[in-house]
Design a protein around this motif. Structure first.
Motif, short mmCIF file in Angstrom:
data_model
loop_
_atom_site.label_atom_id
_atom_site.label_comp_id
_atom_site.label_asym_id
_atom_site.label_seq_id
_atom_site.Cartn_x
_atom_site.Cartn_y
_atom_site.Cartn_z
N ILE A 1 38.16 27.24 18.33
CA ILE A 1 38.18 28.47 19.12
C ILE A 1 37.04 28.47 20.13
O ILE A 1 35.89 28.25 19.76
CB ILE A 1 38.04 29.71 18.20
CG1 ILE A 1 39.28 29.83 17.32
CG2 ILE A 1 37.82 30.98 19.01
CD1 ILE A 1 39.14 30.85 16.21
N VAL A 2 37.38 28.71 21.38
CA VAL A 2 36.40 28.94 22.43
C VAL A 2 36.26 30.44 22.62
O VAL A 2 37.26 31.11 22.91
CB VAL A 2 36.85 28.34 23.77
CG1 VAL A 2 35.83 28.63 24.87
CG2 VAL A 2 37.12 26.84 23.64
N VAL A 3 35.06 30.97 22.49
CA VAL A 3 34.81 32.34 22.90
C VAL A 3 34.10 32.27 24.25
O VAL A 3 32.98 31.78 24.34
CB VAL A 3 33.96 33.10 21.86
CG1 VAL A 3 33.71 34.53 22.32
CG2 VAL A 3 34.65 33.08 20.50
N GLN A 4 34.80 32.72 25.27
CA GLN A 4 34.30 32.58 26.63
C GLN A 4 33.49 33.80 27.02
O GLN A 4 34.03 34.90 27.16
CB GLN A 4 35.47 32.37 27.59
CG GLN A 4 35.06 32.14 29.04
CD GLN A 4 34.33 30.81 29.24
OE1 GLN A 4 34.63 29.83 28.55
NE2 GLN A 4 33.35 30.79 30.13
N LEU A 5 32.18 33.60 27.17
CA LEU A 5 31.29 34.67 27.60
C LEU A 5 30.91 34.50 29.07
O LEU A 5 30.70 35.48 29.78
CB LEU A 5 30.00 34.61 26.77
CG LEU A 5 30.07 35.16 25.35
CD1 LEU A 5 29.16 34.37 24.43
CD2 LEU A 5 29.70 36.63 25.33
N GLY A 6 30.77 33.25 29.49
CA GLY A 6 30.26 32.98 30.83
C GLY A 6 31.26 33.35 31.91
O GLY A 6 32.45 33.05 31.77
N LEU A 7 30.76 33.97 32.96
CA LEU A 7 31.60 34.32 34.11
C LEU A 7 31.35 33.30 35.20
O LEU A 7 30.41 32.52 35.16
CB LEU A 7 31.26 35.72 34.58
CG LEU A 7 31.62 36.82 33.59
CD1 LEU A 7 30.97 38.14 34.00
CD2 LEU A 7 33.13 36.99 33.51
N GLY A 8 32.20 33.32 36.22
CA GLY A 8 31.98 32.41 37.32
C GLY A 8 33.28 32.18 38.07
O GLY A 8 34.19 33.00 38.03
N ARG A 9 33.32 31.07 38.75
CA ARG A 9 34.51 30.75 39.52
C ARG A 9 35.66 30.34 38.62
O ARG A 9 35.47 30.04 37.45
CB ARG A 9 34.20 29.57 40.44
CG ARG A 9 33.11 29.91 41.42
CD ARG A 9 33.02 28.86 42.49
NE ARG A 9 31.75 28.99 43.17
CZ ARG A 9 31.07 28.01 43.70
NH1 ARG A 9 31.58 26.78 43.68
NH2 ARG A 9 29.91 28.21 44.28
N ASP A 10 36.84 30.27 39.21
CA ASP A 10 37.98 29.73 38.48
C ASP A 10 37.63 28.34 37.97
O ASP A 10 36.86 27.60 38.58
CB ASP A 10 39.19 29.63 39.42
CG ASP A 10 39.72 31.02 39.78
OD1 ASP A 10 39.14 32.02 39.32
OD2 ASP A 10 40.72 31.08 40.50
#
Lengths: 343, 343, 343, 343
Positions: B262-271
């Motif tokens: 499981i990846v929990v995606q916290l980081g924002l940014g570009r596509d």
């Protein structure tokens, strides 16, 4: 080679045992520490439990650790001199549950020191035992044999915690603070519970629970209303680890579980009369938990890395030659939690 | 009363602000500590992020704590002199998501210091702020204001951890060790992870991650093959907290996640360009996580009870009058993790 | 005995093949029906996909069914004359994933008609194939061989549905209505979805999706705004089965998933550029799904009991001697969905 | 305006009732159909159940549907002449459970025709009722009022199914085939169960269960060993919907649940003595389920779209003036399943 052999209720003898011949995938372990478990006490006091009864003499014990003394010709991962915790489970690897990865539900399980099968599977309270290579789990050099012998009950509680889902930020109640309840406190703390209340009917185990991380302890015999502060809003605990096997303890705890709260039932015992209407109206969940699977290796790894400390439970060690004395001591919750035999 | 007002990229000013009049359910808090968050830095460097752009001057800040100075006539739970952490979220309580208990997905959210709405919701980097009573969360006497101001980012990481399910016994990877990544290490440790590896491209945040409980740290810029030991058997990590917002970091981490990881995606940014065939073949799960809901109260409680210690992150405090200097410092990952303003 | 052998892109030949000798646990099946799958088409058009390339001639085919012609000496559950669907998976039963019950992630999988291993595992488009007893799944007398050969793709979709959790009352979107997308519609209907929308860029598969239970079909090429009615409140679908492998289809669908919505990714293809900020802000989950495990038996049972009807998909059957013609037909989504070979 | 008023056990009267004045958000509905539920029968036969006792005369009924006759000044979604199913729940929208989206656990719930509160909340067996706008759910033109009045018990069973997780491919047992058990069969079929066995002690409800989709029915009174074929391998059912409230039924079912199997407990009744050792050893889960929340709208939508057909249950309709006769009929499981009153 000698072992601790049960012949019937209150009839525990130190006897000479013939070692099994070593098969190609077998490992012989010189046992150094062995913990007395609740089921050992059931054999000692009652000659069994439920429909499981002793039908022949049997070595007791399934919480054991020691040093590898010899290995069979095909053994690859384990070698002479290794210090190991012994996993007492030997699943068949062929039945539908083994194939599905649920080895602890194996239809043909061989579990050390259990009279479920006949002939019984001999237990580990012996100077040496022969096991399959897969049952020998190497321990860290920092770990004592006494800690290694706690791998089995710790695995039981890790498996129990998995029935509950995530404990991160949970409010947890533990009823019954014998060895399993005490380890449930340890595991709830490990899993990030924000609150852990523990109940028992004796002060000694409660003082241990407090040392292990319980944020509140309640002697429910002296203070029958001790859970009252948790009863508001239909109840406030998220999870109950029920380790007493006592109907009154479970019923009292159901009152203070929040709607949707989860009971993980560890304690065995007689049938219990349960308030079905409350279970329905509060949508409570009662979940049984049984032994462990790969949690055994995890338990050993957690202790080896210093992430779990079971040493506060290790208060009493008795030479195996005085096994009866040790079993009597282990039966007195006011004086002892986990009693281990030294070999 | 003065505040830290952003007028556009690189244009941060200390200006006089007129306090809002106190409504009956409002509370006025004298702010004492305010942490600079990644989104504050986006406004400072770029005047916004993605489609969210500054359209008028706005006070920044949503990681704040202080002392209650005045309360409205209907306020019941909070009183003058109370020390509180301020929850920057004010959901509408009426939309479909609020009614379903998912307040952080509110269709009409007012979140402090955010330009998502117009007029913008003013932030908390001010000498005093007026908030709804429900946003004021009392803190333990043992907690400093600086710790209290960490309630918000800790809540973000607790919420992120809930996306992952139980972390008990999990093998966890954290990519990116800024404040959020560092707190992900803290939360993984709290949740009982048996192994925590952390990567970054700078040594300073990695040294902090190690202090916070990472069992292994890897400077992936200097050692691009540093995750190789985790790649066997299709990969061995159970959970990834992706806190870098960097495509290469995520792609590299997918290689070492086990099947079903499981990846929990916290980081924002570009596509990001993602390897769909690997995601399919290994049955990986990528799960977004956004802000927090009742985890804010939990964060404050965990710190208050001493179950979480965020003090190692609190290395830099700057008087709010020197906000620009503080923002520049916070932008340099090689020198600072969490920078707070003092009021 | 003859088979359909791929020698390279666009080079499909009918050739004589020597049968493997029957081992004691083997079963020989006279194949009667074989469905052409998307991966068969990849070998036919491109000689492979991604890093998987043809290195030697290989019989294609892994959606097959037929009648048992001979059995090895130790075969117990299967006998001569039985009509069976053939499970193309043969996991090793020894690796860590097999032992954990995740056979489809086997580290040493033998999957029919796949060039992942070298030497390649020969496929099932042959007049007879030899398989392990465990791969032969008896079918109900009411089932045709053509239906039985649909067991494999149906199992893929049942496995995919399990990644989504319960579909009871769910609002489901399916993007891409080839054989897998069409079966995703079938499975969503089986699982109790209250709404099923389906998109494609061709009318023919959409008309089939409607027959199979889609409550709304959208030709997204002709009506690029066709999903607009589902976009309100941040989006309204609970679950997306992405069966197109097309980046634009996935990106468009993410817009209309509700917060917390789940993408089950079935479609393979090139890397895709994904909007990470939307995935984070809406807390979307992208979950890969790969092949199947015990869902193969379930697929056969569901068809046998009449609970799933795949017959509307079975529109084209071509004698195996005209395999090239069949492969060309199967490549034209405007004319055919599932094309099967008859043996 | 007349209603069906219970004054005590066996004392049901048709009496004149004064309508409540219409508030700005209220809707007046002319009731056309009202189903008699098990709890209505408890009031009729025993004057209450458990600790819930009648303390004043109360209109019974909470399974009702009718046509909107008048609307308050602020009503926006509902208009005069609309045909609606009436949701009998009115949660407070302010307590901790409402805020968390668990409205059915509301600490201040107003549920029609329930004596839990005092003064009691009057029920819906009246010629007209006044409800909040949010309680009026418009129905499809294809639906009869009798079907609409089934929205409530269907919602109960949809909510129950959600406690079980996905039913896709599940083997389901239903014990007790009164209205709730029969609807559990309907929902298990809707959710994609591959096998549904149903037990009762009377043939009439079993014949209905078979019509609704049960693949096997067992009169457990006549054939006490009828579940024996499901007992192998520790048991084979994945899920039990327990709708009898009978201890013997539950205990018998536990024997044939597989390890890890789930009991969804719907049936109310006296405390039950349960075999804790079996629950522990097989790791069974007993999950209470209570009423419903947004499943009410889902139930109405599923019927409106023709995805669920409850018409086979609708065998008996009696004019409300003959309510006592209807209640006697509804009490005889050998003659009737769901009995509705016509207004």
């Amino acid at each position: 080679m000698r072992g601790v052999i049960i012949h019937g209720a209150k009839d525990l003898r130190i006897e000479e045992v013939t070692p099994r011949q070593l098969g190609p995938r077998d490992v012989r372990v010189r046992i150094e520490a062995g913990g007395i478990c609740g089921s050992d006490l059931h054999y000692y006091h009652h000659g069994g439990f439920g429909t499981v009864r002793l039908k022949q003499p049997m070595a007791l014990g399934h919480e054991i650790a020691g040093t590898v003394e010899a290995v069979g010709s095909d053994v690859a991962q384990v070698s002479r001199g290794m210090r190991v915790a012994v996993n007492p489970s030997q699943p068949c690897q062929a039945c539908r549950y083994c194939r599905a990865g649920q080895h602890h539900q194996c239809l043909d399980m061989r579990f050390m020191g259990s009279a479920m099968r006949y002939p019984h599977v001999q237990g580990g309270f012996r100077e040496t035992v022969e096991i399959d290579e897969a049952q020998a789990v190497p321990i860290a050099p920092t770990m004592s044999m006494a800690e290694a012998a706690m791998g089995e009950p710790l695995a039981v509680c890790l498996h129990a915690a998995r029935q509950a889902g995530s404990l991160l930020g949970a409010r947890v109640l533990v009823t019954g603070c014998g060895p399993i309840g005490a380890l449930a406190v340890v595991v709830a703390r490990l899993g990030g519970a924000v609150e852990i209340a523990a109940t028992d009917i004796s002060d000694y185990p409660l003082s241990l629970a407090a040392r292990l991380g319980a944020s509140r302890t309640i002697n429910i015999a002296e203070d029958p209303q001790g859970l009252e502060p948790y009863a508001h809003d239909k109840g406030t605990f998220d999870v109950l680890f029920e380790a007493s096997g006592n109907e009154a303890a479970l019923r009292g705890a159901l009152e203070v579980l929040r709607p949707g709260g989860i009971v993980v039932q560890l304690g065995l015992g007689r049938d219990m009369s349960l308030p079905i209407n409350m279970i329905v109206a509060k949508e409570l969940q009662i979940r049984g938990t049984f032994r462990f699977d790969e949690e055994f290796r995890l338990a050993v790894e957690l202790m080896g890395k210093g992430l779990v400390d079971v040493k506060p439970l290790l208060t009493e060690t008795v030479p195996f030659e005085r096994a009866t004395e040790a079993f009597e001591l282990a039966s007195d919750r006011g004086r002892a939690i986990k009693v281990q035999l030294a070999f």
